[in-house]
Design a protein around this motif. Sequence first.
Motif, PDB file in Angstrom:
ATOM      1  N   ARG A   1       2.767  -3.347  -1.133  1.00  0.00           N
ATOM      2  CA  ARG A   1       3.780  -2.414  -0.568  1.00  0.00           C
ATOM      3  C   ARG A   1       4.555  -3.297   0.508  1.00  0.00           C
ATOM      4  NH1 ARG A   1       0.690  -0.570   2.960  1.00  0.00           N
ATOM      5  NH2 ARG A   1      -1.036  -1.448   2.080  1.00  0.00           N
ATOM      6  N   LEU A   2       4.017  -4.324   0.995  1.00  0.00           N
ATOM      7  CA  LEU A   2       4.831  -5.127   2.009  1.00  0.00           C
ATOM      8  C   LEU A   2       5.698  -5.925   1.210  1.00  0.00           C
ATOM      9  CD1 LEU A   2       2.511  -6.429   4.763  1.00  0.00           C
ATOM     10  CD2 LEU A   2       3.428  -3.966   4.469  1.00  0.00           C
ATOM     11  N   TRP A   3       5.650  -6.530  -0.161  1.00  0.00           N
ATOM     12  CA  TRP A   3       6.192  -7.312  -0.717  1.00  0.00           C
ATOM     13  C   TRP A   3       7.707  -6.844  -1.043  1.00  0.00           C
ATOM     14  CZ3 TRP A   3       2.303  -9.755  -4.556  1.00  0.00           C
ATOM     15  CH2 TRP A   3       1.309 -10.502  -3.892  1.00  0.00           C
ATOM     16  N   SER A   4       7.417  -5.387  -1.147  1.00  0.00           N
ATOM     17  CA  SER A   4       8.982  -4.806  -1.403  1.00  0.00           C
ATOM     18  C   SER A   4       9.878  -4.347  -0.426  1.00  0.00           C
ATOM     19  CB  SER A   4       8.586  -3.541  -2.394  1.00  0.00           C
ATOM     20  OG  SER A   4       7.816  -2.620  -1.586  1.00  0.00           O
ATOM     21  N   ARG A   5       9.070  -4.656   1.000  1.00  0.00           N
ATOM     22  CA  ARG A   5      10.193  -4.096   2.073  1.00  0.00           C
ATOM     23  C   ARG A   5      11.205  -5.164   2.429  1.00  0.00           C
ATOM     24  NH1 ARG A   5       6.156  -2.292   6.814  1.00  0.00           N
ATOM     25  NH2 ARG A   5       8.394  -2.271   7.675  1.00  0.00           N
ATOM     26  N   ASP A   6      12.104  -4.627   3.316  1.00  0.00           N
ATOM     27  CA  ASP A   6      13.278  -5.488   3.753  1.00  0.00           C
ATOM     28  C   ASP A   6      12.444  -6.582   4.480  1.00  0.00           C
ATOM     29  OD1 ASP A   6      16.009  -5.974   4.796  1.00  0.00           O
ATOM     30  OD2 ASP A   6      14.923  -5.684   6.629  1.00  0.00           O
ATOM     31  N   LEU A   7      13.096  -7.928   4.574  1.00  0.00           N
ATOM     32  CA  LEU A   7      12.447  -9.066   5.029  1.00  0.00           C
ATOM     33  C   LEU A   7      12.433  -8.910   6.590  1.00  0.00           C
ATOM     34  CD1 LEU A   7      10.956 -11.663   4.657  1.00  0.00           C
ATOM     35  CD2 LEU A   7      13.262 -12.690   4.377  1.00  0.00           C
ATOM     36  N   ASP A   8      13.686  -8.615   7.188  1.00  0.00           N
ATOM     37  CA  ASP A   8      13.773  -8.518   8.538  1.00  0.00           C
ATOM     38  C   ASP A   8      12.681  -7.546   9.220  1.00  0.00           C
ATOM     39  OD1 ASP A   8      16.316 -10.172   8.203  1.00  0.00           O
ATOM     40  OD2 ASP A   8      15.937 -10.373  10.485  1.00  0.00           O
ATOM     41  N   ALA A   9      12.881  -6.195   8.666  1.00  0.00           N
ATOM     42  CA  ALA A   9      12.211  -5.269   9.095  1.00  0.00           C
ATOM     43  C   ALA A   9      10.513  -5.420   9.065  1.00  0.00           C
ATOM     44  CB  ALA A   9      12.611  -3.792   8.260  1.00  0.00           C
ATOM     45  N   LEU A  10      10.259  -6.136   8.025  1.00  0.00           N
ATOM     46  CA  LEU A  10       8.992  -6.613   8.061  1.00  0.00           C
ATOM     47  C   LEU A  10       8.327  -7.563   8.931  1.00  0.00           C
ATOM     48  CD1 LEU A  10       5.984  -6.590   6.561  1.00  0.00           C
ATOM     49  CD2 LEU A  10       7.056  -7.871   4.581  1.00  0.00           C
ATOM     50  N   VAL A  11       9.112  -8.467   9.007  1.00  0.00           N
ATOM     51  CA  VAL A  11       8.955  -9.542  10.067  1.00  0.00           C
ATOM     52  C   VAL A  11       8.598  -9.184  11.495  1.00  0.00           C
ATOM     53  CG1 VAL A  11       9.300 -11.854  10.934  1.00  0.00           C
ATOM     54  CG2 VAL A  11       9.481 -11.551   8.557  1.00  0.00           C
ATOM     55  N   ALA A  12       9.927  -8.167  11.765  1.00  0.00           N
ATOM     56  CA  ALA A  12       9.854  -7.475  13.055  1.00  0.00           C
ATOM     57  C   ALA A  12       8.495  -6.619  13.308  1.00  0.00           C
ATOM     58  CB  ALA A  12      10.980  -6.635  13.090  1.00  0.00           C
ATOM     59  N   GLU A  13       8.113  -5.899  12.349  1.00  0.00           N
ATOM     60  CA  GLU A  13       6.842  -5.284  12.449  1.00  0.00           C
ATOM     61  C   GLU A  13       5.662  -6.141  12.628  1.00  0.00           C
ATOM     62  OE1 GLU A  13       6.703  -2.014  10.096  1.00  0.00           O
ATOM     63  OE2 GLU A  13       4.727  -1.189  10.952  1.00  0.00           O
ATOM     64  N   ILE A  14       5.550  -7.209  11.962  1.00  0.00           N
ATOM     65  CA  ILE A  14       4.289  -8.039  12.068  1.00  0.00           C
ATOM     66  C   ILE A  14       4.316  -8.575  13.331  1.00  0.00           C
ATOM     67  CG2 ILE A  14       3.598 -10.559  11.256  1.00  0.00           C
ATOM     68  CD1 ILE A  14       4.754  -9.717   8.674  1.00  0.00           C
ATOM     69  N   VAL A  15       5.412  -9.144  14.019  1.00  0.00           N
ATOM     70  CA  VAL A  15       5.420  -9.562  15.390  1.00  0.00           C
ATOM     71  C   VAL A  15       4.764  -8.411  16.379  1.00  0.00           C
ATOM     72  CG1 VAL A  15       6.899 -10.361  17.163  1.00  0.00           C
ATOM     73  CG2 VAL A  15       7.057 -11.307  15.155  1.00  0.00           C
ATOM     74  N   ALA A  16       5.374  -7.269  16.065  1.00  0.00           N
ATOM     75  CA  ALA A  16       4.933  -6.271  17.166  1.00  0.00           C
ATOM     76  C   ALA A  16       3.628  -5.875  16.798  1.00  0.00           C
ATOM     77  CB  ALA A  16       5.929  -5.018  16.782  1.00  0.00           C
ATOM     78  N   ARG A  17       3.213  -5.585  15.687  1.00  0.00           N
ATOM     79  CA  ARG A  17       1.519  -5.632  15.525  1.00  0.00           C
ATOM     80  C   ARG A  17       0.794  -6.622  15.916  1.00  0.00           C
ATOM     81  NH1 ARG A  17       0.141  -1.598  11.775  1.00  0.00           N
ATOM     82  NH2 ARG A  17       2.001  -0.122  11.340  1.00  0.00           N
TER      83      ARG A  17
END
Lengths: 278, 278
Positions: free
Chosen positions: B257-273
């Motif tokens: 699921r993560l692999w198909s996500r937009d890169l910036d949105a994914l990394v931003a969420e990783i930092v927040a989590r």
Amino acid sequence: MTEPEEHALPLSRLSLNLGTLGPGRPLPEIVACCRRYGIATVSPWRYNYEDMGAAAGARMFRESGLSVNTVCRVAGFGEADSPPAWRAAIDEGRQILDEAATLGAASVTFIGGGLPAHSNDLRAARARVQDGIAALLGEAQARHVDLAVEPLHPMVAADRGCISSLEQAIALCIGPGTGVVVDCYNSWWDPQLERAISAAAGMILAFQVSDWRVPTTDLALDRGLMGDGIIDLRRLRLLAEAAGFTGCVEVEVLSRRLWSRDLDALVAEIVARFREHC
Amino acid sequence: MTEPEEHALPLSRLSLNLGTLGPGRPLPEIVACCRRYGIATVSPWRYNYEDMGAAAGARMFRESGLSVNTVCRVAGFGEADSPPAWRAAIDEGRQILDEAATLGAASVTFIGGGLPAHSNDLRAARARVQDGIAALLGEAQARHVDLAVEPLHPMVAADRGCISSLEQAIALCIGPGTGVVVDCYNSWWDPQLERAISAAAGMILAFQVSDWRVPTTDLALDRGLMGDGIIDLRRLRLLAEAAGFTGCVEVEVLSRRLWSRDLDALVAEIVARFREHC
């Protein structure tokens, strides 16, 4: 450790866990089929007898000459983080014990349960599982039905049962009326399994077989028939016997693929696989 | 055991395992994105740099100011039941060690591998994994790269890695140049985890986080972002720190699921989590 010697397993040592056949099959058909293939011992799930009631189920098993090994299964304590949920788990556990006594089963399997929704407190869930054993033990002893504490595979620790190793199951046993289940599917990977089986000498109430498929595509219902996977079932059976286990080898293959198969063909294959791989 | 005290985790303690982003993303885009979100440490998989080569990858990380934590991953020994397969596993292990040295990584993760096709001999596979560590240790020490022995979840013991508990991983460590990985996803269920983390004091080379989703639908690629599941990640991090661990908390969320996500949105969420749940 010296390897235990091999010996062939007679069909009288086979117990068929009816979860292998799945829900939706009428009990009279199951019972007749077991007899056709020489199966003398079964372990029902509640769905096998709940429509007719445990007393009618018991009569049907008895009249067919089938013995009942264990009844599946007591859970719900891990999730019970409120007084009403706790009372419900106790009530359900007591009811399953009643049914097991009616069915003449020697034990009920006790998987304990998993985590409550939205909880990450595994220690608290495990403490409740431990408390559940203590709370049910008197009820079990009064009915002469043992609590057979069963470690499940760690992949279902969150949502099915948080007893995850045989060593942990042994530690939960609190004397007469409690013992453990060795389910090869749940425990084959355990680096401490040999040691734990030895430590469980005299406490093994059930020994269950199925196989680990490669690849496995579902965490609960993709078990393989014996010989379809990578578990050395015979070796584990011999280790259990070296620890004094003399009971039935119970075939419990929870698999959606099997549930849809023709009953006679499935039971015939179970018997053949049992002879070849157990 | 007294509970360790909580303290907030600065972003400098975050390492991003690039397996979280998945294959198919160009390394320059990944590197630029990491910098945009203040990530200073990464752990690549081989697919991240194999097109350009480890030297070019190392230059790209270095010029962007990114440190490399660990390189993923050494396997293949469990399956290596023939001399050619054994030589191939050694050669591949040596090559990954070369690449790790080039990348300036302190360690490579060592998962060892699973069972050969059609084998049910788990003990033999585990013995080969142990032999693989011994065979690679000199190569690792010569390159100043540690072997970080990583227990995987028991559900992938057959086909990915047959080191299944932290206790087992610790027992495989044979002195300087070897240590262990605590991956919360792989080990959260382990009844002996607390004890094993304490026993691993001074030997924890990496600490990885992701979350266990309920339900989980795939045995390898359905991990959850921190906060999406039921693992008490903060508690495990504090236990590792109580055992002396001071390194990065590495986010490794293997999920299609993560692999198909937009890169910036994914990394931003990783930092927040990471800020909220670790």
